[in-house]
Design a protein around this motif. Sequence first.
Motif, mmCIF file in Angstrom:
data_model
loop_
_atom_site.group_PDB
_atom_site.id
_atom_site.type_symbol
_atom_site.label_atom_id
_atom_site.label_comp_id
_atom_site.label_asym_id
_atom_site.label_seq_id
_atom_site.Cartn_x
_atom_site.Cartn_y
_atom_site.Cartn_z
ATOM 1 N N VAL A 297 46.754 27.762 34.827
ATOM 2 C CA VAL A 297 46.103 26.415 34.944
ATOM 3 C C VAL A 297 45.779 26.560 36.767
ATOM 4 C CG1 VAL A 297 45.808 24.023 35.172
ATOM 5 C CG2 VAL A 297 46.799 25.227 33.170
ATOM 6 N N GLY A 298 46.736 26.670 37.277
ATOM 7 C CA GLY A 298 46.616 26.663 38.764
ATOM 8 C C GLY A 298 45.582 27.728 39.322
ATOM 9 N N GLY A 299 45.755 28.753 38.670
ATOM 10 C CA GLY A 299 44.756 29.747 39.126
ATOM 11 C C GLY A 299 43.261 29.534 38.824
ATOM 12 N N GLY B 102 40.064 29.100 41.204
ATOM 13 C CA GLY B 102 38.796 29.636 41.124
ATOM 14 C C GLY B 102 37.622 28.795 40.714
ATOM 15 N N GLY B 103 37.774 27.842 39.969
ATOM 16 C CA GLY B 103 36.747 27.086 39.599
ATOM 17 C C GLY B 103 36.542 26.123 40.681
ATOM 18 N N LEU B 104 37.346 25.671 41.384
ATOM 19 C CA LEU B 104 37.239 25.187 42.807
ATOM 20 C C LEU B 104 35.985 26.010 43.785
ATOM 21 C CD1 LEU B 104 37.519 22.508 44.724
ATOM 22 C CD2 LEU B 104 39.369 23.989 45.801
ATOM 23 N N ALA B 105 36.526 27.415 43.662
ATOM 24 C CA ALA B 105 35.727 28.017 44.566
ATOM 25 C C ALA B 105 34.299 28.187 44.193
ATOM 26 C CB ALA B 105 36.331 29.607 44.836
ATOM 27 N N LEU C 110 33.188 32.742 50.961
ATOM 28 C CA LEU C 110 33.920 31.993 51.745
ATOM 29 C C LEU C 110 34.575 30.908 51.099
ATOM 30 C CD1 LEU C 110 30.837 31.593 54.120
ATOM 31 C CD2 LEU C 110 33.116 32.755 54.598
ATOM 32 N N CYS C 111 33.992 30.446 49.822
ATOM 33 C CA CYS C 111 34.604 29.113 49.245
ATOM 34 C C CYS C 111 36.102 29.672 48.781
ATOM 35 C CB CYS C 111 33.752 28.676 48.132
ATOM 36 S SG CYS C 111 32.330 28.055 48.994
ATOM 37 N N GLY C 112 35.971 31.139 48.266
ATOM 38 C CA GLY C 112 37.231 31.666 47.703
ATOM 39 C C GLY C 112 38.221 31.904 48.821
ATOM 40 N N VAL C 113 37.740 32.124 49.892
ATOM 41 C CA VAL C 113 38.761 31.974 50.997
ATOM 42 C C VAL C 113 39.382 30.749 51.339
ATOM 43 C CG1 VAL C 113 38.917 32.548 53.525
ATOM 44 C CG2 VAL C 113 37.955 33.955 52.064
ATOM 45 N N VAL C 114 38.447 29.753 51.220
ATOM 46 C CA VAL C 114 38.955 28.381 51.476
ATOM 47 C C VAL C 114 39.815 27.863 50.336
ATOM 48 C CG1 VAL C 114 38.148 25.932 51.508
ATOM 49 C CG2 VAL C 114 36.774 27.727 52.976
#
Lengths: 313, 332, 236
Positions: free
Chosen positions: B123-125, B129-132, B150-154
């Motif tokens: 779920v965390g993963g 990913g969903g957040l990014a 960029l969002c993935g890095v964040v």
Amino acid sequence: MTETRRSALIGAASAMTLAACGPASPRGAGNVVAAGQPAALLIWAVARDRLAGWPRKPSSQALAALPSMAADLPELGALGGGGRPANLEALAALKPALVIDYGDTDPENQTLGDRMKVRLGVDWRLIDGALTRIPEAIREAADLLDVRSAAVGLADEAEAVLDRWRRAPAGPAFYYARGADGLETGFLGSLATEVLEGAGWTNVAGDSRDIGRVTREQVAAWDPEALVTMSPEFVAAVRQDPVWRTRRNGQRRRLLLLPDHPFGWIDRPPSVNRLLACAWLADPGAAQMAVAGLTRRLYGMAPVEVALPQWIR
Amino acid sequence: MDPVTRVRAALLPAGLVLLVFAGALTVLATGPLGVAPDALLAAVIGQGSPEAELALALRGPRLLAALTCGAALAGAGAGFQILFRNPLAAPDLLGVSSGAGLGAALALLLGAGAALVQGAAFVGGLAAGGLAVACATLTRSGDGRLALILCGVVAGALASAGLGLVVIAADPWSQLPSITYWLLGSFTRATLTEAVGALIPVGLGAAVLIWLGFRLDILSLGDEQARSLGLPARPLRLLALAAAALMTSSAVAVAGVVGWIGLLAPHAARLIVGERAGRLIPASMALGALFALVIDRLATAFGPAEIPVGLLSAAVGAPAFLILFVATSRRS
Amino acid sequence: MSGLRLKGLVAGRGKTFRLPPLDLTVEPGEILALIGPNGVGKTTLLKTLAALLPPIAGAIVDAGAPAWLPPPGAVSAGFSVLHLTALGRAHLRRWSPGLTPDDLDAARGALDRLEVGDLADRPFDRLSSGQQQLVLIARLFVQDAPVCLLDEPLALLDPAHAQAVEAAIRALAAEGRVVIASTHHLPFAARADRVLAVGPDGIKVGAPAEALTPDRIRALFGIEVSGCPCCGQALS
């Protein structure tokens, strides 16, 4: 992932900085600081009103089994290895009279003590933490804390327990399952398994030293007669995974759950708490009274219910 | 296509599958429990000695976990590398590995059992990913790929910071070692149910990526080209990202954080089968599975203590990557 | 194939940049050359026609699905020329997991037709600009779109390849497609069917003869010419 570890360190550093801006000075505590959790237990057993604080605060379940004074003591952090480091300035502000370290007397720990003595300006004493020298350790601590007469009984009882422990009947070949997944163990000769090995039990984990990780297949290859654990989570995991309890010849393997509260019986921390295991190992069938008495002497409270090791079915 | 190329094209996938199969058999047949291969065979059909059954019960899940994890990370890495046209794209591009590690660490901190820890990692993963992806979509930038990176890095950085806090809060005696070792990776943790369970999301993600095939090639040309060629660029890209995130999350949930497979396997596969997604993704998965088998062997080759697989994958993967890189740059 | 009809189409980006409204009907098989100074909005207009940018006002009516070709050098791909060309059929393969052998045959046919069939197995990135451009036009053939929009297809090409590309563009149109190509290469514009000139004074559509007179070129680009400004060829 090195990214993760690096960020973990950065996170740790920032949290430490935040913690350093923190705490108020404690009240009602003693003036002797324990360098690590083993020392804290020693001081607690010998003269609990002199303990200034816990290097690591025991869990609420553990605190429930200790006198209420224990919950009031602040968490100070550890000086030296193992655990969150102490804030030296906050410690100095407490104006401690003495720092006691209880554990390995190798040169490394001695130099650490000398360094800390200079930095804190407080007297630092390192007491040998070997299991077989617990009576001497108790007497030495009692001397330092000026409670020689009160602690004499404890030291003598410790000596008697160790004596019976040395003459304990031989036990099974065992594997010590440390942690919730049971894949961490203490190898032959490690501090963690000293209590069991000294009682005539055979540690199957050879080929390495101290603590380390192994695989289930390796454990299966060693084929111990019994698994020894202090973790109820491991017991639950074993219940769901029958491979743990199947021996090479198909027979069922025994599983021993040692009590963990308020402090572990053979490990975590490796301190005077191990006397409880020694008492039980000396005479597993009739240890109830001895364990209850020892618990009261070491921790200050007679337990409502004496927790004994259980062989899990 | 001339006959030679055609034969080669047909033989290569067969050859790769054979290699993986051979590797799997080797892992199954060897181990500290010294059981003879014929005894193992007997155990497979249910007629073996208790010892052989035990060996099978121990090695089977480990083999499955290694294959699943290796294939999943390699497939996700290949998908990302094609989608983002970035040879350094790794499965953690969207912060999925970091998020999964945080989920697992939190679960371990709260004292959860193994199955719950896996679930939390999964779920965390997906959450990271969903957040990014959500943040990147909000920016509404043209191509979207830079925003995603960029969002993935964040997201990954946030997860790592969270992980640092968990590490501090953890009890150094009982919890911290578990967390540390969980994060460093191991194929031996998973039970048979957990390993088989991980196959489902990984299989699903792989099927999606392989079906996307040539569409990934088109997406790699950029959104404008993609739309001009008649593809709904954004939905397809989201689908590809979801599939890759699913695979990565599952891999981390079952084995912890194992790096470098997702980066190395696609590069090696590219040398063998070329750039087309339709061939690169399955070939990467096969090579990833093979790589996982190799480091699984190495993990227990040096004494009873298991070397965490995440460390080995870096120790073996990084030099291998360097060699590959030098070899390919010499070529071109 | 259908043609292209624009009704009051206003192309532009955001609030700051917009072209005047454009009413236009292009017949199938027509080649329209789009000329104008740099930055006036040719690419914006092409992208709007290609449905890559939304029009600010007006509509595109009766158009089939458009295909768009970016300037040379904008497309980069590591896989083979054949695969890239076959991708033109992607819009037909909604659900199937891969391209069919039919698609590959169509691609090979298109490449052979443009005489670049021998490049089929080479990686696209290893080709020269001119070869890449021919391959991309072959892909346009494979895609079979009724409207083809090309952004500066002759830029950066040597004369031989420029000639080949121009011939390919004619072949595209000859099969009944609408081809609109922006260009700075005025001789190409001179040979087109009509010229769409976007300038500071609005958009004008007309035959090349009237659109490319020296007066009009002076009004459009602000320079004096007797031949093509970029290569010196005489304007026919």
